[in-house]
Scaffold this motif. Structure first.
Motif, PDB file in Angstrom:
ATOM      1  N   VAL A 298       5.018  -0.801  -6.048  1.00  0.00           N
ATOM      2  CA  VAL A 298       5.320  -1.256  -7.634  1.00  0.00           C
ATOM      3  C   VAL A 298       3.955  -2.410  -7.547  1.00  0.00           C
ATOM      4  O   VAL A 298       3.777  -3.302  -6.492  1.00  0.00           O
ATOM      5  N   ILE A 299       3.441  -2.189  -8.697  1.00  0.00           N
ATOM      6  CA  ILE A 299       2.267  -2.918  -8.702  1.00  0.00           C
ATOM      7  C   ILE A 299       2.181  -3.735 -10.100  1.00  0.00           C
ATOM      8  O   ILE A 299       2.503  -3.219 -11.226  1.00  0.00           O
ATOM      9  N   ASN A 300       1.727  -4.921 -10.270  1.00  0.00           N
ATOM     10  CA  ASN A 300       1.590  -5.880 -11.288  1.00  0.00           C
ATOM     11  C   ASN A 300       0.107  -5.481 -11.926  1.00  0.00           C
ATOM     12  O   ASN A 300      -1.188  -5.464 -11.216  1.00  0.00           O
ATOM     13  N   ASP A 301       0.138  -4.779 -12.897  1.00  0.00           N
ATOM     14  CA  ASP A 301      -1.071  -4.155 -13.944  1.00  0.00           C
ATOM     15  C   ASP A 301      -1.687  -5.399 -14.499  1.00  0.00           C
ATOM     16  O   ASP A 301      -1.237  -5.796 -15.937  1.00  0.00           O
ATOM     17  N   LEU A 302      -2.566  -6.055 -14.050  1.00  0.00           N
ATOM     18  CA  LEU A 302      -2.975  -7.419 -14.702  1.00  0.00           C
ATOM     19  C   LEU A 302      -3.738  -7.317 -15.857  1.00  0.00           C
ATOM     20  O   LEU A 302      -3.530  -7.936 -16.888  1.00  0.00           O
ATOM     21  N   GLU A 303      -4.168  -6.074 -16.101  1.00  0.00           N
ATOM     22  CA  GLU A 303      -5.010  -5.578 -17.341  1.00  0.00           C
ATOM     23  C   GLU A 303      -4.016  -5.245 -18.445  1.00  0.00           C
ATOM     24  O   GLU A 303      -4.224  -5.724 -19.782  1.00  0.00           O
ATOM     25  N   ARG A 304      -3.132  -4.723 -18.165  1.00  0.00           N
ATOM     26  CA  ARG A 304      -1.993  -4.459 -19.188  1.00  0.00           C
ATOM     27  C   ARG A 304      -1.026  -5.404 -19.242  1.00  0.00           C
ATOM     28  O   ARG A 304      -0.194  -5.427 -20.139  1.00  0.00           O
ATOM     29  N   GLY A 305      -0.870  -6.263 -18.333  1.00  0.00           N
ATOM     30  CA  GLY A 305       0.292  -6.993 -18.186  1.00  0.00           C
ATOM     31  C   GLY A 305       1.893  -6.747 -18.084  1.00  0.00           C
ATOM     32  O   GLY A 305       2.673  -7.362 -18.380  1.00  0.00           O
ATOM     33  N   PHE A 333       9.273  11.740 -11.150  1.00  0.00           N
ATOM     34  CA  PHE A 333       8.207  11.064 -11.631  1.00  0.00           C
ATOM     35  C   PHE A 333       7.150  11.885 -12.361  1.00  0.00           C
ATOM     36  O   PHE A 333       7.347  13.003 -11.805  1.00  0.00           O
ATOM     37  N   CYS A 334       6.094  11.368 -13.126  1.00  0.00           N
ATOM     38  CA  CYS A 334       5.019  12.149 -13.586  1.00  0.00           C
ATOM     39  C   CYS A 334       4.144  11.207 -13.526  1.00  0.00           C
ATOM     40  O   CYS A 334       3.898  10.082 -13.275  1.00  0.00           O
ATOM     41  N   ARG A 335       2.628  12.052 -13.252  1.00  0.00           N
ATOM     42  CA  ARG A 335       1.446  11.268 -13.119  1.00  0.00           C
ATOM     43  C   ARG A 335       1.043  10.544 -14.622  1.00  0.00           C
ATOM     44  O   ARG A 335       1.050  11.272 -15.621  1.00  0.00           O
ATOM     45  N   ASP A 336       0.529   9.203 -14.579  1.00  0.00           N
ATOM     46  CA  ASP A 336       0.291   8.636 -15.595  1.00  0.00           C
ATOM     47  C   ASP A 336      -1.220   8.685 -15.598  1.00  0.00           C
ATOM     48  O   ASP A 336      -1.958   8.923 -14.820  1.00  0.00           O
ATOM     49  N   GLY A 337      -1.742   8.915 -17.098  1.00  0.00           N
ATOM     50  CA  GLY A 337      -3.249   9.023 -17.198  1.00  0.00           C
ATOM     51  C   GLY A 337      -4.195   7.790 -17.192  1.00  0.00           C
ATOM     52  O   GLY A 337      -5.375   7.946 -17.425  1.00  0.00           O
ATOM     53  N   ARG A 338      -3.716   6.792 -16.603  1.00  0.00           N
ATOM     54  CA  ARG A 338      -4.594   5.515 -16.455  1.00  0.00           C
ATOM     55  C   ARG A 338      -5.445   5.497 -15.235  1.00  0.00           C
ATOM     56  O   ARG A 338      -6.353   4.497 -15.145  1.00  0.00           O
ATOM     57  N   GLY A 339      -5.764   6.636 -14.677  1.00  0.00           N
ATOM     58  CA  GLY A 339      -6.787   6.614 -13.728  1.00  0.00           C
ATOM     59  C   GLY A 339      -6.182   6.421 -12.204  1.00  0.00           C
ATOM     60  O   GLY A 339      -5.090   6.584 -12.069  1.00  0.00           O
ATOM     61  N   LEU A 340      -7.152   5.984 -11.414  1.00  0.00           N
ATOM     62  CA  LEU A 340      -7.185   5.544  -9.872  1.00  0.00           C
ATOM     63  C   LEU A 340      -7.234   4.132  -9.806  1.00  0.00           C
ATOM     64  O   LEU A 340      -7.708   3.192 -10.641  1.00  0.00           O
ATOM     65  N   VAL A 341      -6.602   3.542  -8.661  1.00  0.00           N
ATOM     66  CA  VAL A 341      -6.435   2.543  -8.408  1.00  0.00           C
ATOM     67  C   VAL A 341      -6.921   2.056  -7.059  1.00  0.00           C
ATOM     68  O   VAL A 341      -6.363   2.870  -6.069  1.00  0.00           O
ATOM     69  N   ARG A 342      -7.817   1.255  -6.590  1.00  0.00           N
ATOM     70  CA  ARG A 342      -8.217   0.703  -5.604  1.00  0.00           C
ATOM     71  C   ARG A 342      -8.097  -0.903  -5.532  1.00  0.00           C
ATOM     72  O   ARG A 342      -8.869  -1.552  -5.926  1.00  0.00           O
ATOM     73  N   GLY A 343      -6.953  -1.358  -4.941  1.00  0.00           N
ATOM     74  CA  GLY A 343      -6.529  -2.568  -4.848  1.00  0.00           C
ATOM     75  C   GLY A 343      -5.180  -2.529  -4.093  1.00  0.00           C
ATOM     76  O   GLY A 343      -4.591  -1.855  -3.623  1.00  0.00           O
ATOM     77  N   GLU A 344      -4.820  -3.953  -4.023  1.00  0.00           N
ATOM     78  CA  GLU A 344      -3.639  -4.310  -3.249  1.00  0.00           C
ATOM     79  C   GLU A 344      -2.035  -3.990  -4.079  1.00  0.00           C
ATOM     80  O   GLU A 344      -2.242  -4.101  -5.306  1.00  0.00           O
ATOM     81  N   ALA A 345      -1.259  -3.445  -3.412  1.00  0.00           N
ATOM     82  CA  ALA A 345      -0.069  -3.373  -4.006  1.00  0.00           C
ATOM     83  C   ALA A 345       0.994  -4.586  -3.645  1.00  0.00           C
ATOM     84  O   ALA A 345       0.839  -5.174  -2.559  1.00  0.00           O
ATOM     85  N   ARG A 346       1.744  -4.929  -4.732  1.00  0.00           N
ATOM     86  CA  ARG A 346       2.552  -6.044  -4.455  1.00  0.00           C
ATOM     87  C   ARG A 346       3.596  -5.877  -3.442  1.00  0.00           C
ATOM     88  O   ARG A 346       3.982  -6.677  -2.578  1.00  0.00           O
ATOM     89  N   ARG A 347       4.134  -4.688  -3.464  1.00  0.00           N
ATOM     90  CA  ARG A 347       5.046  -4.394  -2.332  1.00  0.00           C
ATOM     91  C   ARG A 347       5.293  -2.769  -2.218  1.00  0.00           C
ATOM     92  O   ARG A 347       5.291  -2.431  -3.436  1.00  0.00           O
ATOM     93  N   LEU A 348       5.719  -2.538  -1.260  1.00  0.00           N
ATOM     94  CA  LEU A 348       5.928  -1.061  -1.210  1.00  0.00           C
ATOM     95  C   LEU A 348       7.483  -0.848  -1.147  1.00  0.00           C
ATOM     96  O   LEU A 348       8.287  -1.333  -0.427  1.00  0.00           O
ATOM     97  N   SER A 349       7.936   0.109  -1.940  1.00  0.00           N
ATOM     98  CA  SER A 349       9.478   0.546  -1.874  1.00  0.00           C
ATOM     99  C   SER A 349       9.645   1.105  -0.777  1.00  0.00           C
ATOM    100  O   SER A 349       8.800   1.697  -0.070  1.00  0.00           O
ATOM    101  N   THR A 350      11.046   1.352  -0.279  1.00  0.00           N
ATOM    102  CA  THR A 350      11.264   2.251   0.781  1.00  0.00           C
ATOM    103  C   THR A 350      11.862   3.641   0.409  1.00  0.00           C
ATOM    104  O   THR A 350      12.486   4.327   1.100  1.00  0.00           O
TER     105      THR A 350
END
Length: 537
Positions: A298-305, A333-350
Motif C-alpha cells: 500500500v503506497i502513498n502516491d504523493l504526486e496524485r495525493g 487486480f488489474c495493472r494500472d497504466g501509471r508506470g513503474l515505481v522505484r521507492g519505498e512502500a508504506r507497508r506491505l500487506s499480508t
C-alpha cells in the motif's frame, strides 16, 4: 543438422543429438538480396551459384574456416530447408545451441569500412536474430566489408557493451546469461528489428532456454506465448517489470500483465532475478493467480495525493521494483497504466493469494464500478486510524470500501436497516482502529455483519482480538458462529461502546451507515458511509 564442407562446399547431414558432430565454424550476418538458399545448393550448378550475390559469403566463410583448420561451416541462408515448416521450427528452436557449440563465429559487417563509419552504425547491431548470435558463441571474430579482420568479442568488449547495453562480463562469459533477470534479458532485445513480427519472440527462445512451436501468422501473440512459457519455468517476477506510455487524455489505463513486445523493457531493468522466496504463479482463465506471494504494498502516491496498490517484484540496489495495480473486485487486480515505481512502500500487506487480470477488457471498468456500488465506505476521519481489516481480500485500501461480488446480496440495498451480506462466502468482516483522544490512544474492534455493527475495546478482549486478526484470517475471516464460542457475550454487544479515558472523563462512540457517494473513475457511485459519532461524558 546440416553442414557445408569448407573444401568442397557440399552439404552433409548430421544427427544433431549425436556426439559425432564435427567441429564447425558458423556465420552471423544480416540478410541481403540474392542470398543462396538450400534449394539453390541442392539444385543449381556451381557456376550458377557463383553468380548469386550471397555466394561470396559462403566462399569467404569456408576460406576462413580452412585457415582455422575447420572442415565444416554452418550458414543459416542455405543450411535450412525453409520450405519444410517442421525443419524450420526445429532449426529455430536449436539455433542458440548451434551458435553456442560452434568453434568460432564469423561476423560479417557488409557495410563497415574502417575509417569511413563507426562500428555502432552497422545494421548488425539492430537486428533481432543477431542478439543470440552475439551472446551464444564463446569466440566471435568480426570482419568488415572486404572480409578484413576488425577484432574479436574479447578485444572489442568495451565498445560492444557500449553499443548494446549488455555488461562486459556477460559478453565474455555466455554462461552468465542465464543468471540475469528475465527483464534484463528482455531489455537487450528492445528496439531490435525483425522482418516478421513473430520473430521478435522466436529470436529469444534460446536466450530464455525455451522451446515452443512456431506459428507464423499469429502476430504479436508469439511474444505473449513466449512470456507464458517463461513463467511456467521461472519464478522470476521481473518478467512483469516493464514500462508503459501514459495515455494522452489522462484517463486511467488498465493494461495486460504481459508486455506486447520486448520494446517495453527498459535498459535500467534489474540485473539479477528478484529473490522473494519461492513465489508461485500460474496463468488461469481468470488471470494470473499468485499464491505464497506476500508482496502487495500500500503506497502513498504523493504526486496524485491518493493511495495505490503496488506489486513488489523484487529489489535492485536496495530499491524496490514495483508495478501499480488497481483492485477490481474481491481478490482481483488489474495493472494500472501509471508506470513503474522505484521507492519505498508504506507497508506491505499480508495478502498472499490473489489474481491479476492477464487481459483487462472494457468490461473491467464496469466491474470496478459495480463492485463499489452501494458498498460500505469508510469515510476519512483523522481521529479514527484504520489498522487492519479481515478478510483483507474484500477490502480496497485505495477507495476505502468493502467490495462485493455479483453473487452477493449487497447491491440494491434500499436502506441501512436491511440485512446486508458483504460477500456470499463470508460470515463477517472486522476492522481495528486506533482512536486518538489527546494523549490517549484506544484500540477499537468493529464487526460488520449483514448490515449491523458490533463494537468493543481490544484491551477488553485481547485474546479474542488477537485470534480474530491473526494471519490465517486475513484471507477469509473466522466464521461468526465460531467466534461466538470464543466470545459468549458477543450477541450482547452493541453498535456503540463507552470508553473510560480517566477517572472523570468518559466517551461514548457509536457507528452507523449513512447514504453517501464516492468518486470512482470520474463518476459518482452510491455508497453507504461508515460514520463514527463521538460524545463526551
Amino acid at each position: 543438422m546440416r553442414l557445408i564442407n569448407s573444401k568442397t562446399l557440399q552439404l552433409h547431414e548430421f544427427e544433431q543429438s549425436s556426439p559425432g558432430i564435427p567441429r564447425y565454424a558458423i556465420l552471423s550476418h544480416t540478410w541481403g538480396d540474392d542470398e543462396v538458399t538450400f534449394h539453390d545448393m541442392t539444385s543449381k550448378h556451381p557456376a550458377a551459384l557463383a553468380r548469386k550475390k550471397g555466394y561470396a559469403k559462403i566462399w569467404q566463410t569456408c576460406r576462413l574456416a580452412q585457415q582455422d583448420n575447420l572442415e565444416y561451416v554452418w550458414i543459416d541462408t542455405c543450411c535450412i530447408d525453409k520450405s519444410s515448416s517442421a525443419e524450420l521450427s526445429e532449426s529455430i528452436n536449436s539455433m542458440f545451441k548451434w551458435y553456442a557449440n560452434a568453434a568460432i563465429c564469423y561476423v560479417f559487417l557488409f557495410e563497415f569500412v574502417a575509417g569511413e563509419r563507426e562500428l555502432r552504425a552497422c545494421r548488425w547491431w539492430t537486428r533481432g536474430w543477431t542478439l543470440q548470435e552475439l551472446l551464444a558463441p564463446g569466440i566471435l571474430a568480426f570482419y568488415d566489408a572486404g572480409w578484413t579482420a576488425v577484432g574479436t568479442k574479447q578485444s572489442l568488449t568495451r565498445e560492444i557493451s557500449d553499443i548494446t547495453g549488455i555488461g562486459q562480463e556477460i559478453l565474455l562469459r555466455p554462461s552468465q546469461i542465464f543468471l540475469c533477470s528475465v527483464s534484463q534479458r528482455m531489455s537487450w532485445a528492445a528496439f531490435r528489428e525483425t522482418t516478421r513480427i513473430e520473430d521478435k519472440a522466436y529470436c529469444l527462445l534460446g536466450i530464455f532456454g525455451i522451446h515452443m512451436p512456431l506459428l507464423y501468422g499469429e502476430g504479436p501473440m508469439a511474444f505473449r506465448r513466449l512470456q507464458e512459457e517463461i513463467i511456467k519455468r521461472s519464478a522470476d517476477l521481473t518478467i512483469f517489470f516493464w514500462g508503459v506510455t501514459p495515455s494522452d487524455d489522462g484517463k486511467p489505463q488498465y493494461l495486460s500483465l504481459f508486455a506486447e513486445s520486448p520494446d517495453a523493457f527498459s535498459s535500467d531493468a534489474p540485473s539479477k532475478p528478484a529473490t522473494l522466496g519461492f513465489p508461485e504463479f500460474v496463468l488461469t482463465n481468470k488471470g494470473v493467480f499468485f499464491s505464497n506471494v506476500s508482496n502487495l504494498a500500500v503506497i502513498n502516491d504523493l504526486e496524485r495525493g491518493d493511495v495505490i496498490y503496488g506489486f513488489l517484484l523484487g529489489w535492485d540496489d536496495q530499491q524496490p521494483l514495483i508495478i501499480i495495480l488497481r483492485k477490481v473486485g474481491p481478490g482481483i487486480f488489474c495493472r494500472d497504466g501509471r508506470g513503474l515505481v522505484r521507492g519505498e512502500a508504506r507497508r506491505l500487506s499480508t495478502t498472499n493469494s490473489f489474481y491479476v487480470l492477464a487481459d483487462p477488457e472494457l468490461i473491467v471498468e464496469d466491474a470496478i464500478m459495480q463492485s463499489r456500488q452501494h458498498a460500505p465506505h469508510l469515510r476519512h476521519n483523522e481521529q479514527f486510524q484504520l489498522q487492519s481489516v479481515v478478510p483483507n481480500h474484500i477490502w480496497d485500501a485505495a477507495d476505502h470500501v468493502f467490495l462485493y461480488t455479483p453473487q452477493s446480496t449487497f447491491q440494491n440495498v434500499p436502506s441501512p436497516n436491511h440485512r446486508v451480506t458483504l460477500d456470499h462466502e463470508l460470515a463477517t468482516a472486522a476492522m481495528v482502529f486506533d482512536v486518538q483522544f489527546g494523549s490517549v490512544t484506544v484500540s477499537l474492534v468493529i464487526f460488520f455483519d449483514e448490515g449491523k455493527f458490533k463494537m468493543f475495546e481490544w484491551d477488553s478482549y485481547t485474546e479474542q482480538s488477537e485470534l480474530l486478526f491473526r494471519k490465517q484470517n486475513l484471507e477469509k475471516s473466522i466464521p461468526l458462529s465460531d467466534f461466538r464460542k470464543l466470545m459468549p457475550c458477543f450477541d450482547s454487544l452493541q453498535d456503540g461502546v463507552d470508553i473510560r479515558l480517566s477517572d472523570d472523563r468518559h466517551v461514548h462512540i457509536t457507528v452507523e451507515l449513512l447514504s453517501g457517494t464516492l468518486q470512482v473513475m470520474s463518476k459518482e457511485v452510491d455508497v453507504w458511509d461508515i460514520v463514527f459519532k463521538v460524545g463526551m461524558k
